[in-house]
Motif scaffolding. Structure first.
Motif, PDB file in Angstrom:
ATOM      1  N   THR A  97       0.766  -1.205  -0.014  1.00  0.00           N
ATOM      2  CA  THR A  97      -0.221  -0.010   0.044  1.00  0.00           C
ATOM      3  C   THR A  97       1.082   1.340   0.065  1.00  0.00           C
ATOM      4  OG1 THR A  97      -1.669  -1.199   1.338  1.00  0.00           O
ATOM      5  CG2 THR A  97      -1.901   1.479   1.314  1.00  0.00           C
ATOM      6  N   HIS A 100      -2.561   5.447   1.596  1.00  0.00           N
ATOM      7  CA  HIS A 100      -3.834   5.116   2.685  1.00  0.00           C
ATOM      8  C   HIS A 100      -4.452   6.195   3.237  1.00  0.00           C
ATOM      9  CE1 HIS A 100      -4.742   2.887   6.582  1.00  0.00           C
ATOM     10  NE2 HIS A 100      -5.834   2.687   5.866  1.00  0.00           N
ATOM     11  N   ASN A 101      -5.827   6.243   2.805  1.00  0.00           N
ATOM     12  CA  ASN A 101      -6.651   7.466   3.334  1.00  0.00           C
ATOM     13  C   ASN A 101      -5.938   8.637   3.174  1.00  0.00           C
ATOM     14  OD1 ASN A 101      -8.708   5.625   4.557  1.00  0.00           O
ATOM     15  ND2 ASN A 101      -7.383   5.358   6.210  1.00  0.00           N
ATOM     16  N   ARG A 136      -7.270   3.702  -0.941  1.00  0.00           N
ATOM     17  CA  ARG A 136      -6.011   2.908  -0.838  1.00  0.00           C
ATOM     18  C   ARG A 136      -5.598   2.729  -2.312  1.00  0.00           C
ATOM     19  NH1 ARG A 136      -6.196  -3.734  -0.364  1.00  0.00           N
ATOM     20  NH2 ARG A 136      -3.885  -4.079   0.548  1.00  0.00           N
ATOM     21  N   ASP A 168      -1.006  -6.368   5.167  1.00  0.00           N
ATOM     22  CA  ASP A 168      -1.324  -5.013   4.987  1.00  0.00           C
ATOM     23  C   ASP A 168      -2.749  -4.732   4.760  1.00  0.00           C
ATOM     24  OD1 ASP A 168      -0.356  -2.351   4.215  1.00  0.00           O
ATOM     25  OD2 ASP A 168      -0.550  -2.620   2.030  1.00  0.00           O
ATOM     26  N   ILE A 172      -5.442  -2.353   6.963  1.00  0.00           N
ATOM     27  CA  ILE A 172      -6.313  -1.518   6.108  1.00  0.00           C
ATOM     28  C   ILE A 172      -7.756  -1.643   6.536  1.00  0.00           C
ATOM     29  CG2 ILE A 172      -7.411  -1.058   4.018  1.00  0.00           C
ATOM     30  CD1 ILE A 172      -4.774  -0.140   4.197  1.00  0.00           C
TER      31      ILE A 172
END
Length: 209
Positions: A97, A100-101, A136, A168, A172
């Motif tokens: 990732t 993320h966000n 993501r 991962d 999430i």
């Protein structure tokens, strides 16, 4: 230079048979390479066939032995990658990732050699004009980017692939290994028997071998 066309025919036939055999036994992923093993398999096999084909000093038997050695290496590497987490990370790598966000993992991006311009271009291609809308973004093993936008009803997270846990993905969805083990136990399923487990709509969808 005189060419022995019969020997050339035999070498071509052996090369063709080796290529078809590798595709049949290893799956058709190497026709559309998704990892380093697929790409390396095609490059080296093509080099072996092309380099030896017109070399009269290399006999048909030697050519066959070279093909056999390379096929053994390829299938051995695939077997290790499919049955050992460490070998899989070394030989194939694993998805990571990178966003993320809306937050970019700049340390990983730098290690992977991905520039800000390249990342922004990839995100725009997936319709993410605003970084805050990205829930993501995953860098796949073949170098492509998979993007999930915020509030995407079709979003899903593969937490188990080929019997191996994607830590991962668990992070999430705010779950841990204990939760996953409990889910599998409730279905009386062992981890090694799971082909794929996907988390979607607050449910774990499990597909066994």
């Amino acid at each position: 230079m005189d060419i022995d066309y019969f020997e050339l025919f035999v070498k071509l036939a052996l090369g063709f048979a080796a290529f078809v055999l590798q595709i049949s036994l290893a799956g058709r992923g190497n026709l559309a390479p998704s990892n380093a093993i697929d790409q390396l398999q095609n490059f080296v096999l093509g080099g072996i066939i092309g380099g030896i084909l017109y070399n009269p000093s290399i006999t048909t038997l030697q050519f066959f032995i070279v093909l056999l050695i390379w096929s053994t290496i390829v299938f051995g590497a695939r077997f290790l990658a499919n049955h050992n987490n460490l070998a899989r990370r070394i030989l194939i790598g694993q998805p990571h990732t990178i966003v993320h966000n809306g937050k970019i993992d700049t340390d990983f991006a730098t290690r992977a050699g991905i520039s800000a311009q390249e990342l922004a271009f990839q995100l725009r291609q997936h319709g993410a004009s605003n970084l805050e809308k990205v829930k993501r973004a995953v860098l796949e093993t073949n170098g492509t980017l998979t993007v999930t936008l915020q509030n995407d009803p079709t979003a899903y997270y593969p937490v188990i692939l080929d019997g191996q846990v994607d830590e991962d993905a668990l992070d999430i969805i705010h779950r841990d290994r204990d939760w996953l083990d409990t889910q599998l136990e409730s279905h009386h399923i062992e981890m090694s028997h799971v082909y794929m487990a996907i988390y979607q709509d607050n449910q774990l969808q499990i597909t066994q071998y």
